[in-house]
Design an enzyme around this catalytic site. Structure first.
Site, PDB file in Angstrom:
ATOM      1  N   HIS A  63       0.836  -1.041  -0.271  1.00 56.45           N
ATOM      2  CA  HIS A  63       0.271   0.062  -0.148  1.00 56.45           C
ATOM      3  C   HIS A  63       0.763   1.638   0.169  1.00 56.45           C
ATOM      4  CE1 HIS A  63      -3.302  -2.493   0.457  1.00 56.45           C
ATOM      5  NE2 HIS A  63      -3.147  -2.763   1.852  1.00 56.45           N
ATOM      6  N   HIS A  95       2.495   8.511   0.069  1.00 54.69           N
ATOM      7  CA  HIS A  95       1.676   8.681  -0.511  1.00 54.69           C
ATOM      8  C   HIS A  95       1.676   9.438  -1.903  1.00 54.69           C
ATOM      9  CE1 HIS A  95      -1.448   6.664   2.722  1.00 54.69           C
ATOM     10  NE2 HIS A  95      -0.449   7.898   3.072  1.00 54.69           N
ATOM     11  N   GLU A 105      -2.820  13.474   0.163  1.00 54.37           N
ATOM     12  CA  GLU A 105      -3.811  13.801   0.670  1.00 54.37           C
ATOM     13  C   GLU A 105      -4.326  14.551   0.863  1.00 54.37           C
ATOM     14  OE1 GLU A 105      -3.964   9.026   1.739  1.00 54.37           O
ATOM     15  OE2 GLU A 105      -3.197  10.080   3.172  1.00 54.37           O
ATOM     16  N   HIS A 118       3.889  11.185   5.665  1.00 57.11           N
ATOM     17  CA  HIS A 118       3.725  10.845   6.910  1.00 57.11           C
ATOM     18  C   HIS A 118       4.572  10.634   7.843  1.00 57.11           C
ATOM     19  CE1 HIS A 118      -0.851  10.922   5.154  1.00 57.11           C
ATOM     20  NE2 HIS A 118      -0.370  11.949   5.622  1.00 57.11           N
ATOM     21  N   THR A 198      -5.655   7.745   7.303  1.00 57.69           N
ATOM     22  CA  THR A 198      -6.516   7.757   5.911  1.00 57.69           C
ATOM     23  C   THR A 198      -6.361   6.102   5.558  1.00 57.69           C
ATOM     24  OG1 THR A 198      -4.007   7.983   5.206  1.00 57.69           O
ATOM     25  CG2 THR A 198      -5.703  10.221   5.835  1.00 57.69           C
ATOM     26  N   VAL A 199      -5.775   5.087   5.773  1.00 60.75           N
ATOM     27  CA  VAL A 199      -5.967   3.803   5.509  1.00 60.75           C
ATOM     28  C   VAL A 199      -6.709   3.193   6.671  1.00 60.75           C
ATOM     29  CG1 VAL A 199      -3.879   4.619   4.339  1.00 60.75           C
ATOM     30  CG2 VAL A 199      -3.777   2.892   6.228  1.00 60.75           C
TER      31      VAL A 199
END
Length: 289
Positions: A63, A95, A105, A118, A198-199
């Protein structure tokens, strides 16, 4: 059960099917509307204090790519800002998008950056572990850094130079002597709000600290790099024909896009994007220092 990801069949629009909190009241990321943020004079300066010796490994979890840190003691911590107490560094991850127009994001006044870093911490004063803290409303603190297209970032090369070793999902490698402070901008002015991971599992336990000044990153600078990302079978062939001395100049973001979201026994699929769209603010206040 849904094996969540970022494709059409398992992407953010489907996460609520397995994680109902996706429709919760403090979901992240958000679009920060700067004119609606509130200046708060009580917000203190941020104080990141990281020990390079606490860096342990770099990995590809399918991911994102992340660097994991030793969080058994307070070697690397974040204090100040909107935080009460000490938050211990757990990991950093990235991301990005399939092109330079969107990849972050969070958005700022509707504008997306090319990518977002992050820096993840947990409240080690109140809780005994990251897992426990992640289920508490004040358990986590995530510092977000925007990456905008510009000059190649020599500090980011410390990470991108290692991505070839973890291209396949599940791969990990030793990664030591790294201070994530090198990826922070000169100014640590920030916006802050209460949000979520956020996941999945999208737990609403994050105090977000979004730095206002971005850092630079370089993107694809030749047509073949896009081919690397879109057609792994041909792209790798071309990639390894290029001298190593030239590869570093050609890519930074493109190296992230060439990571695989698939394991060794699966059909190769590049992780071209891994961001969640902004979520409704639902009455929350965004403060600035």
């Amino acid at each position: 059960m849904l094996h969540w990801g970022y494709d059409e069949h398992n992407g953010p629009a489907h996460w609520k099917e397995v994680f109902p909190v996706a429709n919760g009241d403090r979901q992240s990321p958000i679009d920060i509307k700067t004119e609606e943020t509130k200046y708060d004079p009580s917000l203190r300066p941020l104080n990141p204090n990281y020990d390079p010796a606490s860096a342990k490994i770099i990995l590809n979890n399918g991911h994102s790519t992340s660097v994991e840190f030793d969080d058994t003691v307070n070697k690397s911590v974040l204090t100040g800002g909107p935080l009460s107490g000490t938050y211990r560094l757990r990991q950093i991850h990235f991301h990005w998008g399939s092109n330079d127009e969107a990849g972050s994001e969070h958005a700022v006044d509707g504008m997306k950056y090319a990518a977002e870093l992050h820096v993840v911490h947990w409240n080690s004063e109140k809780y005994s572990s990251f897992v426990e803290a992640a289920r508490q409303s004040d358990g986590l603190a995530v510092m977000a850094v925007f990456l905008q297209i510009g000059e190649c970032n020599p500090q980011l090369n410390k990470i991108t130079d290692r991505l070839d070793t973890i291209r396949i999902k599940g791969k990990r490698a030793l990664f030591t002597n790294f201070d994530p402070s090198c990826l922070l901008p000169k100014s640590l002015d920030y916006w802050t709000y209460f949000g979520s991971l956020t996941v999945p599992p999208l737990l609403e336990s994050v105090i977000w600290i979004v730095l206002r000044e971005p850092i630079s990153v370089c993107s694809e600078q030749s047509a073949f790099v896009r081919l690397t990302a879109m057609r792994m079978d041909l792209g790798l062939t071309f990639w390894f024909k290029i001298p190593a001395s030239q590869r570093q100049d050609i890519v930074q973001l493109a190296k992230f896009r060439s990571l695989l979201s698939t394991a060794e026994d699966e059909v190769a699929c590049c992780l071209l994007r891994n961001y969640r769209p902004p979520q409704p603010l639902k009455g929350r206040e965004v403060r600035r220092n």
